[in-house]
Design an enzyme around this catalytic site. Structure first.
Site, PDB file in Angstrom:
ATOM      1  N   GLY A   1       0.835  -1.202   0.000  1.00  0.00           N
ATOM      2  CA  GLY A   1       0.000   0.000   0.000  1.00  0.00           C
ATOM      3  C   GLY A   1       0.863   1.243   0.000  1.00  0.00           C
TER       4      GLY A   1
ATOM      5  N   GLY B   1      -0.500   4.539   0.013  1.00  0.00           N
ATOM      6  CA  GLY B   1      -1.210   5.746   0.436  1.00  0.00           C
ATOM      7  C   GLY B   1      -0.329   6.438   1.477  1.00  0.00           C
TER       8      GLY B   1
ATOM      9  CB  ALA C   1      -0.888   4.326   6.279  1.00  0.00           C
TER      10      ALA C   1
ATOM     11  CG  PHE D   1     -13.185  19.021  10.227  1.00  0.00           C
ATOM     12  CD1 PHE D   1     -12.952  20.011   9.295  1.00  0.00           C
ATOM     13  CD2 PHE D   1     -13.292  17.708   9.774  1.00  0.00           C
ATOM     14  CE1 PHE D   1     -12.822  19.708   7.941  1.00  0.00           C
ATOM     15  CE2 PHE D   1     -13.166  17.389   8.421  1.00  0.00           C
ATOM     16  CZ  PHE D   1     -12.934  18.388   7.508  1.00  0.00           C
TER      17      PHE D   1
ATOM     18  CD  GLN E   1     -16.938   8.761   9.955  1.00  0.00           C
ATOM     19  OE1 GLN E   1     -15.981   9.059   9.252  1.00  0.00           O
ATOM     20  NE2 GLN E   1     -17.041   9.136  11.208  1.00  0.00           N
TER      21      GLN E   1
ATOM     22  CG  HIS F   1     -18.949  12.291   5.208  1.00  0.00           C
ATOM     23  ND1 HIS F   1     -19.675  13.425   4.917  1.00  0.00           N
ATOM     24  CD2 HIS F   1     -17.714  12.716   5.563  1.00  0.00           C
ATOM     25  CE1 HIS F   1     -18.894  14.492   5.093  1.00  0.00           C
ATOM     26  NE2 HIS F   1     -17.707  14.084   5.484  1.00  0.00           N
TER      27      HIS F   1
ATOM     28  CG  LEU G   1     -16.718  13.636   1.301  1.00  0.00           C
ATOM     29  CD1 LEU G   1     -17.577  12.812   2.226  1.00  0.00           C
ATOM     30  CD2 LEU G   1     -15.293  13.658   1.807  1.00  0.00           C
TER      31      LEU G   1
ATOM     32  CD  GLU H   1     -16.976  16.788   9.681  1.00  0.00           C
ATOM     33  OE1 GLU H   1     -17.424  15.663   9.421  1.00  0.00           O
ATOM     34  OE2 GLU H   1     -16.312  17.032  10.697  1.00  0.00           O
TER      35      GLU H   1
ATOM     36  NE  ARG I   1     -16.870  13.232   9.164  1.00  0.00           N
ATOM     37  CZ  ARG I   1     -15.760  13.064   8.471  1.00  0.00           C
ATOM     38  NH1 ARG I   1     -15.286  11.842   8.280  1.00  0.00           N
ATOM     39  NH2 ARG I   1     -15.131  14.100   7.967  1.00  0.00           N
TER      40      ARG I   1
ATOM     41  CG  HIS J   1     -16.431   8.992   4.575  1.00  0.00           C
ATOM     42  ND1 HIS J   1     -15.924   9.396   3.364  1.00  0.00           N
ATOM     43  CD2 HIS J   1     -15.714   9.649   5.524  1.00  0.00           C
ATOM     44  CE1 HIS J   1     -14.930  10.260   3.571  1.00  0.00           C
ATOM     45  NE2 HIS J   1     -14.773  10.421   4.874  1.00  0.00           N
TER      46      HIS J   1
ATOM     47  CD  GLU K   1     -10.506   3.974   5.605  1.00  0.00           C
ATOM     48  OE1 GLU K   1     -10.013   4.949   4.996  1.00  0.00           O
ATOM     49  OE2 GLU K   1     -11.677   3.581   5.429  1.00  0.00           O
TER      50      GLU K   1
ATOM     51  NE  ARG L   1     -12.214   8.865   9.654  1.00  0.00           N
ATOM     52  CZ  ARG L   1     -12.174   9.898   8.797  1.00  0.00           C
ATOM     53  NH1 ARG L   1     -11.465  10.973   9.081  1.00  0.00           N
ATOM     54  NH2 ARG L   1     -12.850   9.848   7.662  1.00  0.00           N
TER      55      ARG L   1
ATOM     56  CB  SER M   1      -8.702   9.318   8.761  1.00  0.00           C
ATOM     57  OG  SER M   1      -8.111   8.359   7.941  1.00  0.00           O
ATOM     58  CG  LEU M   2      -5.894  13.032   5.973  1.00  0.00           C
ATOM     59  CD1 LEU M   2      -5.817  14.431   5.371  1.00  0.00           C
ATOM     60  CD2 LEU M   2      -5.537  11.998   4.913  1.00  0.00           C
TER      61      LEU M   2
HETATM   62  C1  LIG Z   1     -13.359  11.235  -0.382  1.00  0.00           C
HETATM   63  C2  LIG Z   1     -12.607  11.114   0.916  1.00  0.00           C
HETATM   64  C3  LIG Z   1     -12.257  12.243   1.637  1.00  0.00           C
HETATM   65  C4  LIG Z   1     -11.562  12.125   2.841  1.00  0.00           C
HETATM   66  N1  LIG Z   1     -11.213  13.255   3.517  1.00  0.00           N
HETATM   67  C5  LIG Z   1     -10.493  13.155   4.658  1.00  0.00           C
HETATM   68  C6  LIG Z   1     -10.027  14.322   5.342  1.00  0.00           C
HETATM   69  O1  LIG Z   1     -10.246  15.457   4.906  1.00  0.00           O
HETATM   70  N2  LIG Z   1      -9.315  14.155   6.483  1.00  0.00           N
HETATM   71  C7  LIG Z   1      -9.026  12.922   6.989  1.00  0.00           C
HETATM   72  O2  LIG Z   1      -8.352  12.834   8.026  1.00  0.00           O
HETATM   73  N3  LIG Z   1      -9.438  11.797   6.351  1.00  0.00           N
HETATM   74  C8  LIG Z   1     -10.154  11.899   5.193  1.00  0.00           C
HETATM   75  N4  LIG Z   1     -10.559  10.750   4.560  1.00  0.00           N
HETATM   76  C9  LIG Z   1     -10.085   9.446   5.043  1.00  0.00           C
HETATM   77  C10 LIG Z   1      -8.634   9.265   4.665  1.00  0.00           C
HETATM   78  O3  LIG Z   1      -8.370   9.893   3.431  1.00  0.00           O
HETATM   79  C11 LIG Z   1      -8.250   7.796   4.534  1.00  0.00           C
HETATM   80  O4  LIG Z   1      -8.697   7.073   5.641  1.00  0.00           O
HETATM   81  C12 LIG Z   1      -6.742   7.657   4.450  1.00  0.00           C
HETATM   82  O5  LIG Z   1      -6.216   8.509   3.454  1.00  0.00           O
HETATM   83  C13 LIG Z   1      -6.342   6.218   4.179  1.00  0.00           C
HETATM   84  O6  LIG Z   1      -4.976   6.177   3.908  1.00  0.00           O
HETATM   85  P1  LIG Z   1      -4.223   4.790   3.823  1.00  0.00           P
HETATM   86  O7  LIG Z   1      -2.806   5.105   3.556  1.00  0.00           O
HETATM   87  O8  LIG Z   1      -4.564   3.970   4.991  1.00  0.00           O
HETATM   88  O9  LIG Z   1      -4.877   4.065   2.553  1.00  0.00           O
HETATM   89  P2  LIG Z   1      -5.071   4.513   1.026  1.00  0.00           P
HETATM   90  O10 LIG Z   1      -4.660   5.893   0.759  1.00  0.00           O
HETATM   91  O11 LIG Z   1      -6.456   4.104   0.666  1.00  0.00           O
HETATM   92  O12 LIG Z   1      -4.040   3.573   0.259  1.00  0.00           O
HETATM   93  C14 LIG Z   1      -4.209   2.178   0.143  1.00  0.00           C
HETATM   94  C15 LIG Z   1      -3.076   1.614  -0.676  1.00  0.00           C
HETATM   95  O13 LIG Z   1      -3.134   0.205  -0.646  1.00  0.00           O
HETATM   96  C16 LIG Z   1      -2.879  -0.321  -1.924  1.00  0.00           C
HETATM   97  N5  LIG Z   1      -3.505  -1.646  -1.995  1.00  0.00           N
HETATM   98  C17 LIG Z   1      -4.701  -2.039  -1.519  1.00  0.00           C
HETATM   99  N6  LIG Z   1      -4.905  -3.343  -1.748  1.00  0.00           N
HETATM  100  C18 LIG Z   1      -3.806  -3.804  -2.391  1.00  0.00           C
HETATM  101  C19 LIG Z   1      -3.414  -5.066  -2.904  1.00  0.00           C
HETATM  102  N7  LIG Z   1      -4.203  -6.147  -2.830  1.00  0.00           N
HETATM  103  N8  LIG Z   1      -2.209  -5.167  -3.508  1.00  0.00           N
HETATM  104  C20 LIG Z   1      -1.403  -4.087  -3.624  1.00  0.00           C
HETATM  105  N9  LIG Z   1      -1.721  -2.866  -3.160  1.00  0.00           N
HETATM  106  C21 LIG Z   1      -2.912  -2.724  -2.546  1.00  0.00           C
HETATM  107  C22 LIG Z   1      -3.465   0.717  -2.864  1.00  0.00           C
HETATM  108  O14 LIG Z   1      -2.865   0.633  -4.135  1.00  0.00           O
HETATM  109  C23 LIG Z   1      -3.084   2.016  -2.138  1.00  0.00           C
HETATM  110  O15 LIG Z   1      -1.787   2.417  -2.515  1.00  0.00           O
HETATM  111  C24 LIG Z   1     -11.241  10.850   3.338  1.00  0.00           C
HETATM  112  C25 LIG Z   1     -11.584   9.719   2.621  1.00  0.00           C
HETATM  113  C26 LIG Z   1     -12.275   9.838   1.437  1.00  0.00           C
HETATM  114  C27 LIG Z   1     -12.669   8.580   0.712  1.00  0.00           C
END
Ligand SMILES: Cc1cc2nc3c(=O)[nH]c(=O)nc-3n(C[C@H](O)[C@H](O)[C@H](O)COP(=O)(O)OP(=O)(O)OC[C@H]3O[C@@H](n4cnc5c(N)ncnc54)[C@H](O)[C@@H]3O)c2cc1C
Length: 558
Positions: free
Chosen positions: A10, A12, A14, A113, A226, A228, A238, A241, A272, A336, A360, A371, A376-377
């Site tokens: 992953g 993202g 995290a 928020f 959750q 939203h 979305l 908020e 929320r 959400h 996440e 939450r 979450s960020l």
């Molecule tokens: C529209 C929207 C708006 C949001 N706004 C906010 C905000 O303003 N503030 C806040 O705090 N939170 C917000 N959130 C929540 C927050 O963005 C997420 O919870 C957070 O970014 C998740 O980050 P992550 O690194 O855990 O996962 P993600 O960013 O979802 O990354 C997941 C990664 O895993 C990889 N992956 C998954 N499965 C596999 C697999 N089988 N094989 C290889 N790779 C895989 C994907 O390619 C990706 O790179 C929002 C969420 C959404 C949907």
């Protein structure tokens, strides 16, 4: 054979944060992702990231708001870490190059928020996640970390009680590979798409939850899903908020600011779960407009909208044909975020040796039953760092795993089965996915009760049966997204099963989990986490105490 000390799945926020902090310690680290890193869902985060940045705002107040927001289900030791490390995390981001909006004194500006007693959300207009993700990706490139880009993990390898690698498909060639790793960190994000519709990207299929669950790592509080309060009716997109943070109203068909009746003090900025339930009640009782309520920003200054909410103005124009400057926009509660996830301790370790998780995908648990927006960020960065650091410590102490190549066979057979089935007679993954998503939305949404949950349980079991016969039209190897989609649906059905089983188990209402047949919070019996394990015969449920440090459970009003 491919091999690393630490493999992060992953990319993202995290995952990249975990990889950066692991790489800093000089071990071999790689990161693997099914999409290009900056296409991860973190990119979509709009509103911002919380931290107690002002001198007269002790981090304990942020922690208290988070504990209350969680409906007292969050583990308070984990929340203390989250909130006390928040300000330094913001400064680190700043130094890397995140251009936070500034206030009149040049300080990092804050917006309001939900569920928080004061302004505490740092932001970059309404594209906070996008800016953070690009900046952290620059750092990853600078560190020279190896990226397996557009590779898909099909399963985790567990041997002698420890996870020691993954099986992954290179989507470009369709080849399956065994990648050995002393430690694996799952940062695979949430599973919004187990529901239909959802605010989440199509790639948010919860692969990591299912893969961890299948190798014996329990999932915690999976019933805490959750909704939203402000998603668009058509596609679930979305509307941040941040809009309510800047002062937007929610109104019903009679033009009333109905939150007055549900949360007289915080109004639109209550937690929320509270706002989503209020909206759904208005809708169910007929004070709706075509199944929606209205988000109204007409009274805000045009410049504020253009400068701080321009992305949601575009979303309104594009998907609803509405210019929010002129007209209120229909919105409704939509799936959400997953508060639950792979159970970890505050160092990111799961119940299975060698397996770590953050973001996440993980449940540490800082969000408990609900939450707070913009926490979450923060969670991705604070706990991504910890997981990266502790995975290296673990990897340092063990020798390279020995895995026979034959371990690839099981996954190869599963994929060959999908490819070889007659696509005329087989089951379409898309049909299974839609049926699952709609069932989850209907029965495991804002309001739940026993008979609906049982219906969902039956439907998911039937879909799992039908999945055995899943087939695809595209029989090729190169970028076969048809196969990818089919593999994801198989994983999603396990996630759905775990959510429903946990929701049936918790016979009370707390946070986002509202049982109309058990409408009260019941601290005597349920001030505890649910843990779900995957057994041969299906999900097995246990409980775990909640960690309480400074804040005793109290009645929750806004
Ligand atoms: C529209 C929207 C708006 C949001 N706004 C906010 C905000 O303003 N503030 C806040 O705090 N939170 C917000 N959130 C929540 C927050 O963005 C997420 O919870 C957070 O970014 C998740 O980050 P992550 O690194 O855990 O996962 P993600 O960013 O979802 O990354 C997941 C990664 O895993 C990889 N992956 C998954 N499965 C596999 C697999 N089988 N094989 C290889 N790779 C895989 C994907 O390619 C990706 O790179 C929002 C969420 C959404 C949907």
């Amino acid at each position: 054979m491919l091999e690393h000390d630490v493999l992060v799945v992953g990319a993202g926020l995290a995952g990249m944060q975990a990889a950066l902090h692991a790489a800093k310690q000089g071990v071999s680290v790689a990161i693997l992702t099914k999409v290009h890193p900056v296409r991860s869902h973190s990119n979509a985060a709009q509103g911002g990231i919380n931290a107690a940045m002002e001198e007269d705002d002790p981090w304990e107040d942020h922690a208290y708001d988070t504990v209350k927001g969680s409906d007292y289900l969050g583990d308070q030791d984990a929340i203390e870490v989250l909130c006390s490390e928040a300000p330094e995390t913001i400064i680190e981001l700043e130094h890397m190059g995140v251009i936070f909006n500034r206030g009149s004194r040049g300080q990092i500006d804050l917006r309001a928020f939900g569920g928080q007693a004061r302004k505490r959300t740092c932001y970059v207009a309404d594209i906070t996640g996008q800016v953070m993700l690009h900046v952290i990706y620059e750092q990853l490139m600078k560190a020279g970390t190896q990226v397996y880009e557009e590779w898909f993990v099909t399963s985790l390898v567990r041997q002698n009680d420890a996870v020691c690698g993954v099986i992954a498909m290179d989507l470009r060639s369709g080849e399956l590979h065994l990648i050995k790793a002393k430690a694996v960190i799952l940062c695979t994000g949430g599973s919004g798409r187990v529901y239909e519709p959802s605010s989440n990207a199509l790639i948010c299929t919860g692969d990591g939850y299912a893969q961890a669950y299948r190798v014996g790592a329990p999932l915690m509080d999976m019933e805490m899903v959750q909704y939203h309060p402000t998603t668009l009716p058509g596609n679930g997109a979305l509307m941040t908020e941040g809009a309510r943070g800047e002062g937007a109203y929610l109104i019903n068909a009679n033009g009333e600011r109905f939150m007055e009746r549900y949360a007289p003090n915080m109004m639109e900025l209550a937690s929320r779960d509270v706002v989503s339930r209020a909206e759904q009640t208005e809708i169910n009782e007929g004070r709706d407009i075509n199944g929606c309520v209205l988000l109204d920003v007409r009274h805000l200054d045009r410049n504020t909208i253009m400068q701080k909410l321009s992305q949601i103005r575009e979303l309104g124009l594009e998907y609803e044909g509405i210019d929010i400057i002129e007209e209120p926009c229909p919105v409704r509660p939509g799936m959400h975020y997953m508060m639950g996830g792979i159970k970890t301790d505050i160092e990111g370790a799961t119940f299975v040796k060698g397996l770590y998780s953050a973001g996440e995908a993980a449940c540490v648990s800082v969000h408990g039953g609900n939450r707070l927006g913009a926490n979450s960020l923060l969670d991705t960065l604070v706990y991504g760092k910890r997981a990266g650091t502790s995975a290296v410590l673990y990897a340092d102490g063990i020798s390279s795993p020995d895995i026979p190549d034959s371990r690839l066979q099981e996954d190869r057979e599963h994929i060959n089965g999908i490819l070889s089935r007659n696509s005329e007679q087989g089951e379409r993954a898309a049909a299974l996915r839609l049926a699952m998503g709609q069932t989850m939305h209907q029965h495991v949404g804002v309001f739940r009760e026993q008979s609906g949950l049982e219906k969902a349980q039956d439907t998911i079991a039937t879909l799992k049966e039908r999945y055995r016969n899943v087939s695809v039209d595209d029989k090729g190897k190169v970028f076969n997204t048809d196969v990818l989609f089919a593999l994801e649906v198989g994983l999603m059905l396990d996630v759905a099963e775990a959510i429903v089983a946990s929701a049936l188990f918790r016979t009370e209402s707390r946070g986002a989990h509202y049982r109309t047949d058990f409408p009260e919070r019941n601290d005597d019996d349920w001030l505890k986490h649910t843990l779900v394990f995957s057994d041969e015969s299906g999900p097995r449920l246990e409980t775990l105490p909640v960690t309480i440090t400074q804040w005793q459970p109290a009645r929750r009003t806004y």
